[in-house]
Enzyme design. Structure first.
Site, mmCIF file in Angstrom:
data_model
loop_
_atom_site.group_PDB
_atom_site.id
_atom_site.type_symbol
_atom_site.label_atom_id
_atom_site.label_comp_id
_atom_site.label_asym_id
_atom_site.label_seq_id
_atom_site.Cartn_x
_atom_site.Cartn_y
_atom_site.Cartn_z
ATOM 1 N N GLY A 158 2.122 -0.106 -8.733
ATOM 2 C CA GLY A 158 0.860 -0.198 -9.470
ATOM 3 C C GLY A 158 0.634 1.093 -10.242
ATOM 4 O O GLY A 158 1.581 1.812 -10.566
ATOM 5 N N ILE A 160 -0.650 3.969 -9.343
ATOM 6 C CA ILE A 160 -0.263 5.227 -8.676
ATOM 7 C C ILE A 160 1.265 5.329 -8.601
ATOM 8 O O ILE A 160 1.836 6.400 -8.853
ATOM 9 C CB ILE A 160 -0.911 5.325 -7.276
ATOM 10 C CG1 ILE A 160 -2.443 5.365 -7.427
ATOM 11 C CG2 ILE A 160 -0.420 6.563 -6.526
ATOM 12 C CD1 ILE A 160 -3.218 5.193 -6.132
ATOM 13 N N ARG A 181 5.939 -6.586 -6.070
ATOM 14 C CA ARG A 181 5.812 -8.049 -6.063
ATOM 15 C C ARG A 181 6.250 -8.620 -7.407
ATOM 16 O O ARG A 181 6.934 -9.609 -7.487
ATOM 17 C CB ARG A 181 4.354 -8.446 -5.796
ATOM 18 C CG ARG A 181 4.038 -8.601 -4.334
ATOM 19 C CD ARG A 181 2.590 -8.877 -4.143
ATOM 20 N NE ARG A 181 1.779 -7.881 -4.860
ATOM 21 C CZ ARG A 181 0.469 -7.774 -4.765
ATOM 22 N NH1 ARG A 181 -0.200 -8.606 -4.017
ATOM 23 N NH2 ARG A 181 -0.199 -6.844 -5.431
ATOM 24 N N ILE A 240 1.706 7.052 1.423
ATOM 25 C CA ILE A 240 0.339 7.353 0.971
ATOM 26 C C ILE A 240 -0.397 6.035 0.714
ATOM 27 O O ILE A 240 -1.416 6.018 0.026
ATOM 28 C CB ILE A 240 0.298 8.246 -0.291
ATOM 29 C CG1 ILE A 240 1.079 7.609 -1.461
ATOM 30 C CG2 ILE A 240 0.786 9.643 0.001
ATOM 31 C CD1 ILE A 240 0.784 8.247 -2.815
ATOM 32 N N ARG A 242 -1.207 2.760 3.091
ATOM 33 C CA ARG A 242 -2.151 2.457 4.158
ATOM 34 C C ARG A 242 -1.402 2.463 5.474
ATOM 35 O O ARG A 242 -0.225 2.072 5.528
ATOM 36 C CB ARG A 242 -2.756 1.061 3.977
ATOM 37 C CG ARG A 242 -3.938 0.978 3.026
ATOM 38 C CD ARG A 242 -5.190 1.632 3.611
ATOM 39 N NE ARG A 242 -6.322 1.531 2.713
ATOM 40 C CZ ARG A 242 -6.633 2.395 1.747
ATOM 41 N NH1 ARG A 242 -5.870 3.452 1.546
ATOM 42 N NH2 ARG A 242 -7.713 2.225 1.011
ATOM 43 N N GLU A 271 -5.916 4.749 12.178
ATOM 44 C CA GLU A 271 -6.485 6.075 11.924
ATOM 45 C C GLU A 271 -8.014 6.043 12.091
ATOM 46 O O GLU A 271 -8.619 4.996 11.876
ATOM 47 C CB GLU A 271 -6.101 6.543 10.503
ATOM 48 C CG GLU A 271 -6.679 5.701 9.384
ATOM 49 C CD GLU A 271 -6.171 6.147 8.010
ATOM 50 O OE1 GLU A 271 -4.965 6.316 7.811
ATOM 51 O OE2 GLU A 271 -7.037 6.306 7.124
ATOM 52 N N HIS A 289 -5.365 11.495 5.552
ATOM 53 C CA HIS A 289 -5.807 10.566 4.489
ATOM 54 C C HIS A 289 -6.561 11.316 3.378
ATOM 55 O O HIS A 289 -7.729 11.036 3.087
ATOM 56 C CB HIS A 289 -6.685 9.453 5.088
ATOM 57 C CG HIS A 289 -6.749 8.219 4.229
ATOM 58 N ND1 HIS A 289 -6.840 6.948 4.740
ATOM 59 C CD2 HIS A 289 -6.751 8.066 2.884
ATOM 60 C CE1 HIS A 289 -6.897 6.066 3.748
ATOM 61 N NE2 HIS A 289 -6.838 6.728 2.610
ATOM 62 N N ILE A 290 -5.840 12.254 2.758
ATOM 63 C CA ILE A 290 -6.485 13.110 1.753
ATOM 64 C C ILE A 290 -5.833 12.988 0.379
ATOM 65 O O ILE A 290 -6.048 13.842 -0.489
ATOM 66 C CB ILE A 290 -6.478 14.605 2.181
ATOM 67 C CG1 ILE A 290 -5.038 15.089 2.477
ATOM 68 C CG2 ILE A 290 -7.386 14.831 3.374
ATOM 69 C CD1 ILE A 290 -4.910 16.598 2.616
HETATM 70 C C1 DGY Z 1 -8.189 4.754 -1.634
HETATM 71 O O1 DGY Z 1 -8.895 4.978 -2.615
HETATM 72 O O2 DGY Z 1 -7.799 3.627 -1.336
HETATM 73 C C2 DGY Z 1 -7.839 5.927 -0.809
HETATM 74 O O3 DGY Z 1 -6.906 5.614 0.171
HETATM 75 C C3 DGY Z 1 -9.083 6.514 -0.166
HETATM 76 O O4 DGY Z 1 -9.521 5.641 0.835
#
Ligand code: DGY
Length: 329
Positions: A158, A160, A181, A240, A242, A271, A289-290
């Site tokens: 996607g 990112i 996908r 990064i 989930r 988490e 999760h930053i």
């Molecule tokens: C998102 O925007 O999905 C990041 O993981 C922050 O939760």
């Protein structure tokens, strides 16, 4: 004409300017810093509210919706929205919105930082130094994996994923492979110099594998023992996306047995709890999760969530709706 303003809940502490943005339009109930409502407390707080500003930590599901019949919108302060049961929300006539775009580049920066830290063993070597264990320079001291010129695999292409691919291809001359996908349009593939391959080929070929796919029942444990076994023993894995996309127990075992070289994890199954085995293996970089956490980006994400509440409840036009079908009368 009624002068009573609609009531909303801000379900997690946000910056003061976000509350200031919402206050002219709504009666707002805020949440103190450090407080995370349990599902039952959230239901309590939502009585009499038409809107809620959520983070990925507040689950909006059929049970909550049945208990909060006045709710009209949940505006997520995140691009990911696996905390929403969108089917149940649509059935209940509740709009969901997320916060895309504003975090893309910042999150890609972090994905790259985590890849670099993992491949070059930055946190592991810092722990060694802080522990006073550095006695001499030696040729192979924390020798890691090459990043520039190596093969990067991206699972989930996607916004990112594409931003990471651009950094890799243009900045680090990496050979970028991806699986998704659906395949990107040729102009998008060309912009990030990425080649589409099967998931199996991606796992086998990647020197570094970055996960950026959304979580769903279908993507649960996309990387488990079988997939880890397909990776090179010298490969690194970065998540990064989930927690739940990776089987953390299987990953910890693979790291301990050096079946892959290292991992960098920003997200975890269950988490903020972290699988205890991940805390004891040295070859993993762990962050809480930053990935989107710069002040400017977190502000922009929260402001977009606030503007979705205003857009929908005041003007009837949310900015980034997820289930627009609830907007049609
Ligand atoms: C998102 O925007 O999905 C990041 O993981 C922050 O939760």
């Amino acid at each position: 004409m009624s002068t009573v303003r609609p009531a909303i809940l801000i379900a997690r502490a946000v910056f003061p300017e976000i509350e200031d943005r919402l206050r002219p339009f709504f009666e707002i109930e805020t949440t103190p810093p450090g407080v995370v409502w349990t599902p039952a407390q959230l239901v309590d707080r939502l009585q009499g509210k038409v809107g809620v500003l959520t983070t990925g930590g507040e689950r909006i599901d059929a049970g909550l919706l049945a208990a909060c019949p006045g709710l009209k919108i949940a505006a997520n302060l995140a691009v990911g929205y696996n905390n929403f049961d969108l089917v149940a929300m649509t059935a209940a006539g509740v709009l969901g919105t997320n916060a895309p775009d504003v975090l893309t580049e910042t999150t890609a920066d972090f994905g790259f930082a985590l890849l670099m830290a993992t491949a070059r063993r930055i946190t592991e070597s810092e722990h060694f130094l802080r522990a006073g264990r550095w006695k001499e320079w030696s040729l192979d001291l924390f020798a890691g994996a090459e990043v520039h010129g190596s093969t990067l695999g991206i699972l989930g292409m996607g916004r990112i994923g594409q931003a990471i691919a651009r950094r890799a291809a243009h900045g680090f001359r990496m050979n970028v492979l991806y699986h998704n996908r659906s395949r990107l349009a040729p102009d998008r593939e060309a912009a990030c110099k990425a080649r589409y391959v099967s998931k199996d080929e991606l796992l086998r070929a990647a020197d570094h594998l970055v996960l950026v796919l959304p979580y769903s029942a279908q993507s649960h444990h996309t990387i488990g023992a079988a997939e880890l076994a397909q990776m090179k023993p010298t490969a690194t894995l970065v998540n990064i996306a989930r927690g739940g996309v990776v089987d953390d127990a299987a990953l910890a075992a693979a790291l301990r047995e050096r079946r892959i070289a290292a991992a960098g994890l920003d997200v975890f199954e269950g988490e903020p709890a972290v699988h205890p085995d991940l805390l004891t293996v040295p070859n993993v970089v762990l962050t809480p999760h930053i990935a989107s956490a710069t002040l400017a980006t977190r502000r922009a994400m929260a402001m977009l969530a606030a503007d979705n509440l205003i857009g929908f409840l005041v003007h009837g036009k949310p900015l980034t709706p997820l289930n627009s079908e609830v907007l049609t009368p």
